[in-house]
Design a protein around this motif. Structure first.
Motif, PDB file in Angstrom:
ATOM      1  N   TYR A  92      51.800  78.148  35.038  1.00 51.00           N
ATOM      2  CA  TYR A  92      52.679  78.294  33.877  1.00 51.00           C
ATOM      3  C   TYR A  92      52.881  76.942  33.202  1.00 51.00           C
ATOM      4  O   TYR A  92      53.139  75.936  33.854  1.00 51.00           O
ATOM      5  CB  TYR A  92      54.024  78.885  34.295  1.00 51.00           C
ATOM      6  CG  TYR A  92      54.008  80.396  34.358  1.00 51.00           C
ATOM      7  CD1 TYR A  92      54.348  81.156  33.244  1.00 51.00           C
ATOM      8  CD2 TYR A  92      53.618  81.055  35.525  1.00 51.00           C
ATOM      9  CE1 TYR A  92      54.321  82.546  33.291  1.00 51.00           C
ATOM     10  CE2 TYR A  92      53.591  82.434  35.578  1.00 51.00           C
ATOM     11  CZ  TYR A  92      53.944  83.181  34.458  1.00 51.00           C
ATOM     12  OH  TYR A  92      53.904  84.551  34.506  1.00 51.00           O
ATOM     13  N   THR A  93      52.757  76.937  31.894  1.00 47.51           N
ATOM     14  CA  THR A  93      52.918  75.712  31.121  1.00 47.51           C
ATOM     15  C   THR A  93      53.338  76.088  29.709  1.00 47.51           C
ATOM     16  O   THR A  93      53.344  77.271  29.348  1.00 47.51           O
ATOM     17  CB  THR A  93      51.611  74.890  31.102  1.00 47.51           C
ATOM     18  OG1 THR A  93      51.850  73.614  30.524  1.00 47.51           O
ATOM     19  CG2 THR A  93      50.523  75.615  30.320  1.00 47.51           C
ATOM     20  N   VAL A  94      53.686  75.101  28.916  1.00 50.84           N
ATOM     21  CA  VAL A  94      54.093  75.354  27.531  1.00 50.84           C
ATOM     22  C   VAL A  94      52.859  75.480  26.648  1.00 50.84           C
ATOM     23  O   VAL A  94      52.020  74.577  26.606  1.00 50.84           O
ATOM     24  CB  VAL A  94      55.004  74.226  27.016  1.00 50.84           C
ATOM     25  CG1 VAL A  94      55.315  74.439  25.534  1.00 50.84           C
ATOM     26  CG2 VAL A  94      56.296  74.175  27.817  1.00 50.84           C
ATOM     27  N   ARG A  98      54.112  79.407  21.431  1.00 50.88           N
ATOM     28  CA  ARG A  98      54.150  80.645  22.217  1.00 50.88           C
ATOM     29  C   ARG A  98      55.099  80.572  23.401  1.00 50.88           C
ATOM     30  O   ARG A  98      55.335  81.578  24.068  1.00 50.88           O
ATOM     31  CB  ARG A  98      52.735  80.979  22.729  1.00 50.88           C
ATOM     32  CG  ARG A  98      51.708  81.164  21.625  1.00 50.88           C
ATOM     33  CD  ARG A  98      51.932  82.460  20.875  1.00 50.88           C
ATOM     34  NE  ARG A  98      50.895  82.676  19.863  1.00 50.88           N
ATOM     35  CZ  ARG A  98      50.623  83.850  19.299  1.00 50.88           C
ATOM     36  NH1 ARG A  98      51.325  84.916  19.664  1.00 50.88           N
ATOM     37  NH2 ARG A  98      49.673  83.950  18.403  1.00 50.88           N
ATOM     38  N   GLY A  99      55.599  79.362  23.701  1.00 54.75           N
ATOM     39  CA  GLY A  99      56.542  79.218  24.795  1.00 54.75           C
ATOM     40  C   GLY A  99      55.869  78.999  26.140  1.00 54.75           C
ATOM     41  O   GLY A  99      54.716  78.570  26.233  1.00 54.75           O
ATOM     42  N   TYR A 100      56.611  79.341  27.190  1.00 48.76           N
ATOM     43  CA  TYR A 100      56.194  79.105  28.578  1.00 48.76           C
ATOM     44  C   TYR A 100      55.372  80.289  29.044  1.00 48.76           C
ATOM     45  O   TYR A 100      55.893  81.386  29.272  1.00 48.76           O
ATOM     46  CB  TYR A 100      57.454  78.935  29.423  1.00 48.76           C
ATOM     47  CG  TYR A 100      57.251  78.215  30.735  1.00 48.76           C
ATOM     48  CD1 TYR A 100      56.762  76.916  30.782  1.00 48.76           C
ATOM     49  CD2 TYR A 100      57.590  78.841  31.935  1.00 48.76           C
ATOM     50  CE1 TYR A 100      56.595  76.253  31.984  1.00 48.76           C
ATOM     51  CE2 TYR A 100      57.434  78.181  33.149  1.00 48.76           C
ATOM     52  CZ  TYR A 100      56.945  76.892  33.162  1.00 48.76           C
ATOM     53  OH  TYR A 100      56.787  76.252  34.356  1.00 48.76           O
ATOM     54  N   ARG A 101      54.062  80.088  29.221  1.00 44.05           N
ATOM     55  CA  ARG A 101      53.169  81.206  29.545  1.00 44.05           C
ATOM     56  C   ARG A 101      52.075  80.741  30.499  1.00 44.05           C
ATOM     57  O   ARG A 101      51.912  79.558  30.766  1.00 44.05           O
ATOM     58  CB  ARG A 101      52.546  81.781  28.266  1.00 44.05           C
ATOM     59  CG  ARG A 101      53.574  82.178  27.230  1.00 44.05           C
ATOM     60  CD  ARG A 101      52.944  82.763  26.005  1.00 44.05           C
ATOM     61  NE  ARG A 101      52.367  84.079  26.240  1.00 44.05           N
ATOM     62  CZ  ARG A 101      52.366  85.060  25.335  1.00 44.05           C
ATOM     63  NH1 ARG A 101      52.930  84.864  24.151  1.00 44.05           N
ATOM     64  NH2 ARG A 101      51.797  86.203  25.593  1.00 44.05           N
TER      65      ARG A 101
END
Length: 384
Positions: A92-94, A98-101
């Motif tokens: 998980y990364t920014v 799109r945000g944290y995905r």
């Protein structure tokens, strides 16, 4: 007589042309003549999963699917090595906008350019180019190479009818054709999930390198190049391709690493561990790691062995205890081909322990999770 001489000269020339034709095709498509690589080059390699337009039906390949395999590869001429950092698909990364995905979504959301941006931000080094490869490239390349020999540690069985994927591999060292190689590399239905799959990929890449550089492999390389270049997309320039071709001809060492972290909400990155790996292998900061036998005290070592190697495993365990190490015993169904010490980055510790056991060492992310070092007891080579 003169005509016979011409025929004898013409036959090898025709054979050479037939052998080199796939190379020439690749040259005319990408235009990369071998040249010197003077500066390190960081390339994002994506293994793109197939997309489906209906049940059992693969959609035409557009290289915009999820990146099931993510490697940041550094071609380093100063060290004469290739460093491949495997990034778990469930990291998980920014993703900007799109945000944290999950990181494997970047290619779907914004193509390889967004994927390059996300990986660069995560690892902390620039990404110079990308290469996206379809699963078809792997299958055809392995068949063109005549198969690749790997050692399967445990039974691998899984069936996905929608994706037309059936995996049936039994333990033992065996030569895999393209279909079974794809199955071996895509299997992740066990306790380690994607991490186990990455470790199998790293073992496979090492075996693939050895096979490709063997005399039999070199003869088959033109056919391998032909099928691979038809199943990839890249933004490498002609000059960069020529530099990588020239660098590959020097037969550099291969170092495989796993992005440091642990299981949590997906794969959770260990920032300190990642910084240490990146500084040493991607930024060339600090001298080559060195360690003594005293540095092994308090470290955790995993010993991988098959049931019939129990007596050897006990001897190794006792030796490790005498060195002040903590030991994890891990039994597998089939032993690997050779004995070796593995470390996910710390060459000094690996070399120190290998010296005590009298076996080779290697840097690889195939190490047991939670262990500083892993000792593999091989079936056909010298054992400690």
């Amino acid at each position: 007589m003169r005509r016979l001489v011409w025929v004898l000269l013409l036959v090898p020339l025709v054979a050479l042309g037939y052998w080199a034709f796939p190379f020439l095709q690749a040259f005319f498509r990408y235009g990369g003549l071998p040249r010197n690589l003077s500066q390190p080059l960081n390339v994002l390699v994506q293994g793109v999963s197939p997309e489906y337009s209906g049940y059992h039906t693969r959609a035409p390949e557009n290289f915009r699917g999820h990146a099931d395999t993510l490697l940041l590869v550094r071609f380093d001429p100063a060290q004469k090595r290739v460093v491949a950092l495997s990034i778990p698909r469930d990291t998980y990364t920014v993703i900007p906008g799109r945000g944290y995905r999950k990181i494997n979504e970047a290619n779907v959301l914004g193509g390889p350019e967004l994927a390059k941006q996300v990986v660069s931000r995560l690892v902390g080094v620039p990404v110079d180019a990308y290469v996206s490869i379809s699963t078809e490239a792997l299958r055809q390349a392995v068949d063109a190479l005549g198969g690749v020999t790997v050692c399967v540690e445990r039974p691998l069985h899984y069936r996905d009818t929608a994706a037309q994927l059936e995996i049936n591999l039994e333990p033992g060292c065996q030569r895999l054709d393209g279909k079974n190689a794809e199955a071996y590399l895509r299997f992740r239905k066990d306790a380690l999930g994607d991490i186990g799959r990455i470790q199998r990929q790293q073992a496979f890449f090492q075996a693939l390198r050895e096979q490709a550089l063997s005399p039999a492999g070199v003869v088959r390389l033109p056919q391998v190049v032909s099928v691979v270049e038809a199943n990839l997309r890249t933004d490498l320039s002609r000059a960069q391709i020529g530099q990588l071709v020239g660098f590959a001809m020097q037969r550099p060492d291969l170092v495989s690493l796993l992005l440091p972290g642990g299981f949590g909400g997906g794969w959770e990155v260990d920032p300190a561990g990642l910084e240490a790996l990146v500084n040493h292998y991607f930024k060339d900061q600090g001298a080559e790691q060195a360690a003594s036998v005293q540095d092994l005290r308090g470290r955790v070592a995993s010993v991988i062995y098959a049931a019939e190697q129990w007596e050897q495993a006990k001897r190794v365990r006792d030796t490790l205890h005498r060195l002040g190490m903590r030991v994890i015993l891990r039994e597998v169904d089939a032993a690997p081909e050779r004995s070796e010490v593995l470390s996910n980055g710390d060459s000094g510790l690996a070399q120190a322990l290998a010296g005590q056991l009298g076996i080779p060492w290697r840097i690889s992310g195939e190490t047991t999770l939670g262990a500083d070092l892993t000792v593999r007891l091989g079936a056909s080579r010298k054992n400690p």
